[in-house]
Design an enzyme around this catalytic site. Structure first.
Site, short mmCIF file in Angstrom:
data_model
loop_
_atom_site.label_atom_id
_atom_site.label_comp_id
_atom_site.label_asym_id
_atom_site.label_seq_id
_atom_site.Cartn_x
_atom_site.Cartn_y
_atom_site.Cartn_z
N TYR A 98 56.50 42.60 44.85
CA TYR A 98 55.64 41.44 45.09
C TYR A 98 56.53 40.24 45.41
CZ TYR A 98 52.10 44.29 42.65
OH TYR A 98 51.25 45.31 42.25
N ARG B 69 39.83 43.24 45.57
CA ARG B 69 40.70 42.22 46.20
C ARG B 69 39.92 40.93 46.46
NH1 ARG B 69 45.61 44.78 47.62
NH2 ARG B 69 45.46 47.04 47.60
N GLY B 70 39.00 40.63 45.57
CA GLY B 70 38.23 39.39 45.65
C GLY B 70 36.87 39.55 46.30
N PHE B 71 36.70 40.63 47.08
CA PHE B 71 35.47 40.78 47.88
C PHE B 71 34.22 40.89 47.02
CE2 PHE B 71 32.70 42.95 51.01
CZ PHE B 71 32.87 42.09 52.07
N HIS C 130 55.82 52.85 41.15
CA HIS C 130 54.73 52.22 41.93
C HIS C 130 54.04 53.23 42.85
CE1 HIS C 130 53.81 47.90 43.52
NE2 HIS C 130 52.72 48.60 43.42
N LEU D 274 38.32 43.71 41.34
CA LEU D 274 37.35 42.84 42.02
C LEU D 274 37.32 43.13 43.52
CD1 LEU D 274 38.34 39.52 40.20
CD2 LEU D 274 36.28 40.89 39.79
N1 LIG Z 1 49.65 49.46 41.65
C1 LIG Z 1 49.35 49.00 42.83
O1 LIG Z 1 49.63 49.63 43.85
C2 LIG Z 1 48.64 47.68 42.94
C3 LIG Z 1 48.04 47.31 44.16
C4 LIG Z 1 47.36 46.08 44.21
C5 LIG Z 1 47.31 45.27 43.09
N2 LIG Z 1 47.92 45.64 41.93
C6 LIG Z 1 47.88 44.80 40.73
O2 LIG Z 1 46.52 44.56 40.39
C7 LIG Z 1 46.30 43.16 40.28
C8 LIG Z 1 44.87 42.83 40.66
O3 LIG Z 1 44.55 43.31 41.93
P1 LIG Z 1 44.30 42.34 43.19
O4 LIG Z 1 44.87 41.01 42.90
O5 LIG Z 1 44.74 43.13 44.37
O6 LIG Z 1 42.73 42.29 43.35
P2 LIG Z 1 41.51 41.77 42.45
O7 LIG Z 1 41.94 41.52 41.08
O8 LIG Z 1 40.43 42.74 42.72
O9 LIG Z 1 41.13 40.41 43.20
C9 LIG Z 1 42.01 39.34 43.29
C10 LIG Z 1 41.42 38.33 44.28
O10 LIG Z 1 40.17 37.87 43.79
C11 LIG Z 1 40.17 36.46 43.66
N3 LIG Z 1 39.44 36.19 42.41
C12 LIG Z 1 39.81 36.50 41.15
N4 LIG Z 1 38.86 36.17 40.26
C13 LIG Z 1 37.85 35.63 40.98
C14 LIG Z 1 36.59 35.09 40.65
N5 LIG Z 1 36.16 35.07 39.39
N6 LIG Z 1 35.81 34.60 41.65
C15 LIG Z 1 36.21 34.63 42.94
N7 LIG Z 1 37.40 35.14 43.32
C16 LIG Z 1 38.22 35.63 42.35
C17 LIG Z 1 41.63 36.05 43.64
O11 LIG Z 1 41.82 34.79 44.23
P3 LIG Z 1 42.48 33.53 43.44
O12 LIG Z 1 43.85 33.93 43.06
O13 LIG Z 1 42.42 32.46 44.46
O14 LIG Z 1 41.58 33.31 42.27
C18 LIG Z 1 42.29 37.13 44.49
O15 LIG Z 1 42.22 36.77 45.86
C19 LIG Z 1 47.35 42.55 41.19
O16 LIG Z 1 47.59 41.19 40.86
C20 LIG Z 1 48.54 43.43 40.94
O17 LIG Z 1 49.21 43.03 39.77
C21 LIG Z 1 48.56 46.86 41.85
#
Ligand SMILES: NC(=O)c1ccc[n+]([C@@H]2O[C@H](COP(=O)([O-])OP(=O)(O)OC[C@H]3O[C@@H](n4cnc5c(N)ncnc54)[C@H](OP(=O)(O)O)[C@@H]3O)[C@@H](O)[C@H]2O)c1
Length: 330
Positions: free
Chosen positions: A56, A209-211, A125, A207
């Site tokens: 990251y 990815r926010g969608f 990973h 979430l």
């Molecule tokens: N192992 C893997 O291959 C892998 C892959 C992807 C991710 N990850 C890990 O999983 C974590 C979470 O996944 P992710 O960040 O991809 O997706 P997520 O948690 O599904 O969504 C994150 C997105 O949602 C927005 N968000 C969060 N809470 C919100 C709310 N209450 N209302 C509206 N928007 C909201 C965030 O924006 P803002 O920041 O602007 O709030 C961000 O753009 C990552 O941070 C990472 O540590 C691991």
């Protein structure tokens, strides 16, 4: 703060962790000062599980998390990952490396960037198909013996790979994308393997990815370099079709009296006490909203309704571009 075991009889960590990836990469502009304040706020609220990875940034997210936990190490449970190798000349390109010498070097580099002596949970990973999992996990087990790592994890490993890994060393957690629109762990045998082997499932991108929060209405909401612009579910007709799914989340959430984000997280957490989620946000207000999901209890009837609205193939488009799909469920 509600807590759950990581693995059978493993350490207790907060049921909801904080995904730190978006604080440094992939999802547009970031502000380190705000992100550090958010991590501090999360720790103040009793959230312990902080999720990062060496890729990251690359590397800058571990440095950020390291800064944030300075002086508060004992309050945090640090999970980081190695094994995805990025090409500085091509941000889209991804390689994998699970060779033992790489594992050792990657761990030392992560410890240094994080400014800590021991990583609480160290994930591979992505599985390296060119290196037997026994060799990679063997090297990871040596890190545990050396006191550099406390617990081991894999990410996006298949059930069969997980089973082989567990024969070398206990695996506390398998991290995989898991959400209302990504139900793969339930259909590809991953969750069943976790249950058989006493491994927790850590749901990333819970979430969508926010969608799934309803906050993203158009691809134009993304900044020019946002990773999601090139991700199949966020492109063209798929985006439009997937907006209909979001409408369903909104309706279900309104019926329940919670926000769409809370409904999406409550659904993940309702899949079993061996499932944890690590939603990512840079903002304290959203962290508060997401933690509110811990108070949303879904009844069996509500879960049935949600399951019917989100069958496993509900989303339009793959969850990764073709070039990355071969790296999951390996
Ligand atoms: N192992 C893997 O291959 C892998 C892959 C992807 C991710 N990850 C890990 O999983 C974590 C979470 O996944 P992710 O960040 O991809 O997706 P997520 O948690 O599904 O969504 C994150 C997105 O949602 C927005 N968000 C969060 N809470 C919100 C709310 N209450 N209302 C509206 N928007 C909201 C965030 O924006 P803002 O920041 O602007 O709030 C961000 O753009 C990552 O941070 C990472 O540590 C691991």
């Amino acid at each position: 703060m509600q807590t759950r075991n990581l693995g059978h009889n493993g350490p207790m960590v907060s049921t909801l962790g904080l995904g730190c990836m978006g604080m440094s990469a992939f999802y547009g502009r970031h502000d380190d000062a705000e992100s550090i304040t958010t991590i501090h706020y999360a720790l103040d609220r009793g959230l312990t599980l902080l999720d990062t990875a060496d890729m990251y940034g690359p590397h800058t997210n571990e440095v950020l998390v390291g800064k944030a936990i300075k002086g508060r190490r004992e309050q945090a449970f640090i999970a980081t990952k190695f094994g995805i190798v990025r090409d500085p000349d091509n941000p889209q390109a991804r390689g994998v490396n699970g060779r033992p010498e790489y594992v050792r070097a990657a761990c030392d580099a992560s410890l240094q960037r994080l400014g800590i002596d021991t990583i609480d949970l160290y994930y591979q990973h992505r599985v390296d198909p060119g290196v037997p999992i026994e060799e990679t996990v063997g090297a990871m087990a040596e890190l545990v013996a050396a006191g550099k790592v406390r617990h081991l994890g894999l990410s996006e490993a298949s059930g069969a790979t997980l089973e082989r890994a567990c024969k070398v060393h206990p695996i506390a957690a398998l991290q995989s994308e898991f959400s209302l629109w990504t139900r793969d762990p339930q259909t590809n045998g991953m969750l069943a393997a976790c249950r058989k082997l006493g491994v927790s499932l850590v749901a990333y991108s819970p979430l969508g990815r926010g969608f799934l929060t309803g906050a993203i209405r158009s691809p134009d909401d993304f900044e020019a370099d946002d990773y999601r612009r090139g991700s199949p579910r966020f492109m063209g007709d798929n985006f439009t079709r997937n907006l209909q799914l979001v409408e369903q989340v909104k309706t279900l959430a309104a019926d329940k009296g919670c926000s769409p984000a809370q409904l999406a997280l409550a659904w993940v957490l309702a899949q079993g006490r061996d499932v944890l989620a690590i939603p990512g946000t840079r903002k304290r207000s959203r962290l508060d909203e997401n933690l509110g999901a811990l108070d949303v209890q879904l009844s069996a009837a509500e879960l049935k309704t949600i399951d019917a609205a989100f069958p496993p193939d509900a989303a339009a488009g793959d969850r990764y571009a073709t070039s990355m799909m071969h790296m999951v469920n390996v």
